[in-house]
Write an enzyme that holds these catalytic residues in place. Structure first.
Site, PDB file in Angstrom:
ATOM      1  N   GLU A 129     -42.504  15.964  56.789  1.00  0.00           N
ATOM      2  CA  GLU A 129     -41.504  16.933  56.320  1.00  0.00           C
ATOM      3  C   GLU A 129     -42.199  18.173  55.754  1.00  0.00           C
ATOM      4  OE1 GLU A 129     -38.356  15.596  53.533  1.00  0.00           O
ATOM      5  OE2 GLU A 129     -38.563  17.577  52.629  1.00  0.00           O
ATOM      6  N   THR A 165     -37.898  16.980  49.909  1.00  0.00           N
ATOM      7  CA  THR A 165     -36.579  16.486  49.501  1.00  0.00           C
ATOM      8  C   THR A 165     -36.601  15.176  48.702  1.00  0.00           C
ATOM      9  OG1 THR A 165     -36.380  15.417  51.640  1.00  0.00           O
ATOM     10  CG2 THR A 165     -35.339  17.572  51.418  1.00  0.00           C
ATOM     11  N   SER A 227     -42.224   7.633  51.362  1.00  0.00           N
ATOM     12  CA  SER A 227     -42.331   8.414  50.117  1.00  0.00           C
ATOM     13  C   SER A 227     -41.216   8.061  49.151  1.00  0.00           C
ATOM     14  CB  SER A 227     -42.198   9.910  50.411  1.00  0.00           C
ATOM     15  OG  SER A 227     -43.324  10.382  51.013  1.00  0.00           O
ATOM     16  N   SER A 270     -35.207   4.286  53.817  1.00  0.00           N
ATOM     17  CA  SER A 270     -35.701   3.922  55.152  1.00  0.00           C
ATOM     18  C   SER A 270     -35.710   2.409  55.356  1.00  0.00           C
ATOM     19  CB  SER A 270     -37.117   4.478  55.329  1.00  0.00           C
ATOM     20  OG  SER A 270     -37.927   4.102  54.229  1.00  0.00           O
TER      21      SER A 270
HETATM   22  S1  SF4 Z   1     -33.746  11.476  52.558  1.00  0.00           S
HETATM   23 FE1  SF4 Z   1     -32.562  11.184  54.429  1.00  0.00          FE
HETATM   24  S2  SF4 Z   1     -30.659  12.389  54.160  1.00  0.00           S
HETATM   25 FE2  SF4 Z   1     -32.180  13.086  52.647  1.00  0.00          FE
HETATM   26  S3  SF4 Z   1     -33.205  14.828  53.592  1.00  0.00           S
HETATM   27 FE3  SF4 Z   1     -34.450  13.027  54.040  1.00  0.00          FE
HETATM   28  S4  SF4 Z   1     -33.696  12.275  56.013  1.00  0.00           S
HETATM   29 FE4  SF4 Z   1     -32.151  13.694  55.209  1.00  0.00          FE
END
Ligand code: SF4
Length: 290
Positions: A129, A165, A227, A270
């Site tokens: 990410e 995130t 993570s 996950s």
């Molecule tokens: S945790 Fe899941 S819902 Fe949140 S940004 Fe990552 S992939 Fe998307």
């Protein structure tokens, strides 16, 4: 012994969507190529691999020309799209919409400021990410993970900070405070802190704490590669020190459950629901033999 599965645990919206996309393709063709691991969970990967999922890397692009390749929920930098298109690959884009929105925001700040604003990303260096986010600023973004990493920032210039995130609020606040102090010492207050957390992860913190407190012992099923698994497990352990991290039922130790009345089974965003059910069933079997 009472064993309860956390009703709020299970895949987040982004992972659920990516796996549904993969399953739909696998249902049609019995095979699907995915760029990198679709989910940071080995047990779920093994299940999908048995259905025909194959993990590929960008190095494979030249040998899979014309094939369909799925991009997973973590998102990809623009270069990956360019390379895939150049190789004639058909992209199935399962990037999470929340990640895509964050990518777009970083991209527009980078373009509008013509590179003048320093973009700082608080996250794990090398995490997919984070690589996708760095790509939105032509890889000029500064990634900070530890307090000492902030020395890469020029404190006299404008700064916009974002977080991966799945990072914790507390550690993000602490890093932002350090940056703010260093900028203030340099006579600069041009700092914008963007709270780019995913609510699917941060929103779970409160309910997870309640769940961890309501049980004598917590079994947290996840994968060391995840993570948010690391983050959410630490949330459990902060309120209930009798919390154990497992990859699956084979790692359960019967000695943990002696004289325990209630066990809570939970996991990361996950962690598949079926894995938590298998863990809960194994604990119930152990309980019958104690
Ligand atoms: S945790 Fe899941 S819902 Fe949140 S940004 Fe990552 S992939 Fe998307």
């Amino acid at each position: 012994m009472k064993v309860t599965i956390d009703p709020d645990a299970g895949f987040c919206f982004g992972v659920e969507r990516a796996i549904a996309t993969a399953e739909a393709e696998l249902g049609k063709n019995n095979s699907l190529l995915c760029l990198g691991e679709i989910v940071h969970n080995t047990a779920e990967l093994d299940r999908l691999t048995a259905k025909g999922l194959k993990i590929v890397s960008q190095e494979d692009f030249s040998s899979i020309v014309g094939e369909k390749v799925m991009f997973r929920a973590h998102g990809e930098p623009p270069e990956t799209y360019e390379k895939a298109r150049a190789a004639g690959i058909e992209i199935i884009d399962a990037s999470c919409p929340i990640v895509l929105r964050l990518q777009q925001k970083i991209n527009s700040i980078y373009l509008e400021s013509k590179g003048e604003v320093q973009i700082v990303i608080f996250g794990k260096p090398g995490h997919p990410e984070v690589i996708g986010l760095q790509g939105q600023a032509r890889n000029s973004a500064i990634v900070v993970h530890k307090p000492e990493d902030i020395t890469a920032i020029n404190f006299t210039r404008p700064v916009q900070v974002f977080c991966q995130t799945t990072m914790s609020h507390e550690s993000y606040d602490a890093i932002c405070l350090l940056i703010q102090k260093a900028m203030k010492s340099a006579g600069n207050t041009d700092l914008t802190v963007n709270k780019s957390f995913c609510r699917q992860v941060s929103g779970r913190t409160l309910t997870l704490k309640e769940f961890a407190l309501a049980n004598d012992l917590i079994v947290f099923a996840s994968d060391k590669k995840s993570s948010n698994g690391e983050f959410l497990f630490n949330v459990c352990r902060s309120v209930n020190p009798t919390s154990y991290f497992v990859h699956g039922p084979s790692e359960l130790d019967p000695a943990w459950f002696e004289n325990v009345e209630s066990v809570g089974v939970t996991g990361a965003t996950s962690t598949p629901g079926w894995l938590m059910e298998e863990v809960a069933d194994s604990i119930e079997n152990i309980a019958q033999q104690l």
